[in-house]
Design a protein around this motif. Structure first.
Motif, PDB file in Angstrom:
ATOM      1  N   ASP A   1       0.794  -1.230   0.000  1.00 30.40           N
ATOM      2  CA  ASP A   1       0.000   0.000   0.000  1.00 30.40           C
ATOM      3  C   ASP A   1       0.828   1.283   0.000  1.00 30.40           C
ATOM      4  N   ARG A   2       2.098   1.208  -0.358  1.00 29.03           N
ATOM      5  CA  ARG A   2       2.902   2.427  -0.476  1.00 29.03           C
ATOM      6  C   ARG A   2       3.286   2.579  -1.942  1.00 29.03           C
ATOM      7  N   THR A   3       2.796   3.655  -2.545  1.00 28.71           N
ATOM      8  CA  THR A   3       3.082   3.903  -3.954  1.00 28.71           C
ATOM      9  C   THR A   3       3.791   5.243  -4.110  1.00 28.71           C
ATOM     10  N   CYS A   4       4.353   5.441  -5.272  1.00 31.90           N
ATOM     11  CA  CYS A   4       5.051   6.699  -5.553  1.00 31.90           C
ATOM     12  C   CYS A   4       4.080   7.872  -5.602  1.00 31.90           C
ATOM     13  N   GLY A   5       2.833   7.608  -5.988  1.00 32.32           N
ATOM     14  CA  GLY A   5       1.874   8.698  -6.130  1.00 32.32           C
ATOM     15  C   GLY A   5       2.382   9.693  -7.156  1.00 32.32           C
ATOM     16  N   GLY A   6       2.375  10.964  -6.803  1.00 32.73           N
ATOM     17  CA  GLY A   6       2.844  12.003  -7.718  1.00 32.73           C
ATOM     18  C   GLY A   6       4.340  12.248  -7.662  1.00 32.73           C
TER      19      GLY A   6
ATOM     20  N   PRO B   1      11.347   0.288 -19.153  1.00 29.08           N
ATOM     21  CA  PRO B   1      12.487  -0.631 -19.096  1.00 29.08           C
ATOM     22  C   PRO B   1      12.616  -1.321 -17.737  1.00 29.08           C
ATOM     23  N   GLN B   2      13.275  -2.473 -17.732  1.00 32.75           N
ATOM     24  CA  GLN B   2      13.453  -3.260 -16.509  1.00 32.75           C
ATOM     25  C   GLN B   2      14.120  -2.451 -15.409  1.00 32.75           C
ATOM     26  N   THR B   3      15.109  -1.635 -15.748  1.00 34.64           N
ATOM     27  CA  THR B   3      15.792  -0.804 -14.754  1.00 34.64           C
ATOM     28  C   THR B   3      14.790   0.054 -13.996  1.00 34.64           C
ATOM     29  N   CYS B   4      13.844   0.625 -14.700  1.00 38.03           N
ATOM     30  CA  CYS B   4      12.822   1.467 -14.069  1.00 38.03           C
ATOM     31  C   CYS B   4      11.846   0.629 -13.241  1.00 38.03           C
ATOM     32  N   ARG B   5      11.670  -0.623 -13.603  1.00 39.71           N
ATOM     33  CA  ARG B   5      10.748  -1.498 -12.884  1.00 39.71           C
ATOM     34  C   ARG B   5      11.289  -1.936 -11.528  1.00 39.71           C
ATOM     35  N   VAL B   6      12.609  -2.011 -11.378  1.00 35.85           N
ATOM     36  CA  VAL B   6      13.183  -2.580 -10.153  1.00 35.85           C
ATOM     37  C   VAL B   6      13.855  -1.552  -9.243  1.00 35.85           C
ATOM     38  N   TRP B   7      14.006  -0.322  -9.692  1.00 31.86           N
ATOM     39  CA  TRP B   7      14.664   0.682  -8.845  1.00 31.86           C
ATOM     40  C   TRP B   7      13.614   1.443  -8.050  1.00 31.86           C
ATOM     41  N   PHE B   8      13.748   1.415  -6.728  1.00 33.04           N
ATOM     42  CA  PHE B   8      12.860   2.158  -5.849  1.00 33.04           C
ATOM     43  C   PHE B   8      13.682   2.802  -4.746  1.00 33.04           C
ATOM     44  N   CYS B   9      13.284   3.987  -4.332  1.00 33.31           N
ATOM     45  CA  CYS B   9      13.931   4.603  -3.178  1.00 33.31           C
ATOM     46  C   CYS B   9      13.513   3.829  -1.931  1.00 33.31           C
ATOM     47  N   LEU B  10      14.249   4.003  -0.860  1.00 32.17           N
ATOM     48  CA  LEU B  10      13.964   3.242   0.359  1.00 32.17           C
ATOM     49  C   LEU B  10      12.694   3.698   1.071  1.00 32.17           C
ATOM     50  N   TRP B  11      12.132   4.838   0.677  1.00 34.11           N
ATOM     51  CA  TRP B  11      10.841   5.229   1.245  1.00 34.11           C
ATOM     52  C   TRP B  11       9.779   4.190   0.881  1.00 34.11           C
ATOM     53  N   ARG B  12       9.949   3.526  -0.252  1.00 37.98           N
ATOM     54  CA  ARG B  12       9.013   2.478  -0.682  1.00 37.98           C
ATOM     55  C   ARG B  12       9.274   1.152   0.024  1.00 37.98           C
ATOM     56  N   VAL B  13      10.403   1.036   0.747  1.00 37.81           N
ATOM     57  CA  VAL B  13      10.845  -0.244   1.296  1.00 37.81           C
ATOM     58  C   VAL B  13      10.894  -0.247   2.824  1.00 37.81           C
ATOM     59  N   VAL B  14      11.271   0.875   3.420  1.00 39.70           N
ATOM     60  CA  VAL B  14      11.504   0.978   4.863  1.00 39.70           C
ATOM     61  C   VAL B  14      10.356   1.751   5.512  1.00 39.70           C
ATOM     62  N   GLU B  15      10.017   1.389   6.730  1.00 39.28           N
ATOM     63  CA  GLU B  15       8.967   2.094   7.470  1.00 39.28           C
ATOM     64  C   GLU B  15       9.445   3.503   7.824  1.00 39.28           C
ATOM     65  N   LEU B  16       9.192   4.439   6.935  1.00 41.04           N
ATOM     66  CA  LEU B  16       9.472   5.860   7.154  1.00 41.04           C
ATOM     67  C   LEU B  16       8.146   6.595   7.016  1.00 41.04           C
TER      68      LEU B  16
ATOM     69  N   ASP C   1       6.239  11.927   5.446  1.00 41.41           N
ATOM     70  CA  ASP C   1       7.057  13.138   5.283  1.00 41.41           C
ATOM     71  C   ASP C   1       8.365  12.843   4.560  1.00 41.41           C
ATOM     72  N   TRP C   2       8.825  11.580   4.583  1.00 44.21           N
ATOM     73  CA  TRP C   2      10.060  11.184   3.922  1.00 44.21           C
ATOM     74  C   TRP C   2       9.886  10.999   2.417  1.00 44.21           C
ATOM     75  N   ARG C   3       8.659  10.983   1.912  1.00 46.00           N
ATOM     76  CA  ARG C   3       8.483  10.800   0.464  1.00 46.00           C
ATOM     77  C   ARG C   3       9.304  11.867  -0.236  1.00 46.00           C
ATOM     78  N   PRO C   4      10.123  11.488  -1.209  1.00 42.91           N
ATOM     79  CA  PRO C   4      11.090  12.425  -1.785  1.00 42.91           C
ATOM     80  C   PRO C   4      10.535  13.750  -2.296  1.00 42.91           C
TER      81      PRO C   4
ATOM     82  N   VAL D   1      16.124   8.573  -0.291  1.00 42.96           N
ATOM     83  CA  VAL D   1      16.920   7.595   0.444  1.00 42.96           C
ATOM     84  C   VAL D   1      17.245   6.494  -0.558  1.00 42.96           C
ATOM     85  N   ARG D   2      18.511   6.488  -1.014  1.00 45.54           N
ATOM     86  CA  ARG D   2      18.922   5.589  -2.092  1.00 45.54           C
ATOM     87  C   ARG D   2      19.171   4.174  -1.576  1.00 45.54           C
TER      88      ARG D   2
END
Length: 181
Positions: free
Chosen positions: A8-13, A52-67, A70-73, A80-81
């Motif tokens: 349930d955490r998406t990039c949104g805008g 492209p696959q590169t765009c499919r698998v690269w996510f900032c850590l805001w999408r991965v870690v419980e932050l 306010d941490w959304r880039p 958070v790389r």
């Protein structure tokens, strides 16, 4: 590297990664700091289903870690790389300075990482088409963290960013090319 995403955490805008990450793929090339030609600012990728696959698998850590949100880039100005995580290192790519850098959540989170033995690096963008500057700042930030002094911490972060901004930025050599079909 592909990390499990939080449900349930998406990039949104947020499209910061579509701007700052350099790409030099056969079907897509864009210089560092240039918004991808397929990106709609504030809305996302216009070729999302066939990106492209590169765009499919690269996510900032805001999408991965419980932050917090306010941490959304796009809100914090900080990406958070994920690169370096497997080595116990976190890079805070400060794409723009914001009030978030003085927020207690920012201080407490980084203080926690340092206390856990995580190496913390700061990074700043250069002009479009150049690689960012980056430096590990764990030891520089540690005195403020150990004293529990958020004002000294902020002063040290800002001094680090000022110093990084003086870097001799190197060109990435990427020429824009868009051929995703």
């Amino acid at each position: 590297m592909s990390l499990p995403l939080l449900p349930d955490r998406t990039c949104g805008g947020c499209v910061e990664c579509c701007r700052v990450i350099p790409l030099d793929l056969p079907e897509l090339a864009k210089p560092t700091g240039q918004l991808c030609g397929y990106c709609v600012d504030g809305a996302g990728c216009s070729v999302h289903e066939i990106r492209p696959q590169t765009c499919r698998v690269w996510f900032c850590l805001w999408r991965v870690v419980e932050l917090s949100d306010d941490w959304r880039p796009d809100r914090s100005g900080v990406i958070v790389r994920p690169d370096g995580v497997e080595r116990g290192e976190i890079t805070l790519y400060v794409v723009r300075r914001s009030d978030f850098l003085a927020d207690m959540d920012f201080f407490a989170t980084i203080a926690g990482w340092i206390a856990e033995g995580v190496e913390v690096a700061l990074s700043v963008p250069g002009p479009v088409g150049t690689y960012p500057a980056r430096a590990v700042v764990t030891d520089w930030l540690r005195p403020a963290v150990e004293e529990g002094d958020p004002q000294d911490f902020l002063a040290r972060v800002l001094a680090s960013l000022d110093r990084l901004a003086e870097h001799d930025f190197q060109p990435d050599g990427v020429t824009a090319r868009y051929a995703v079909v």
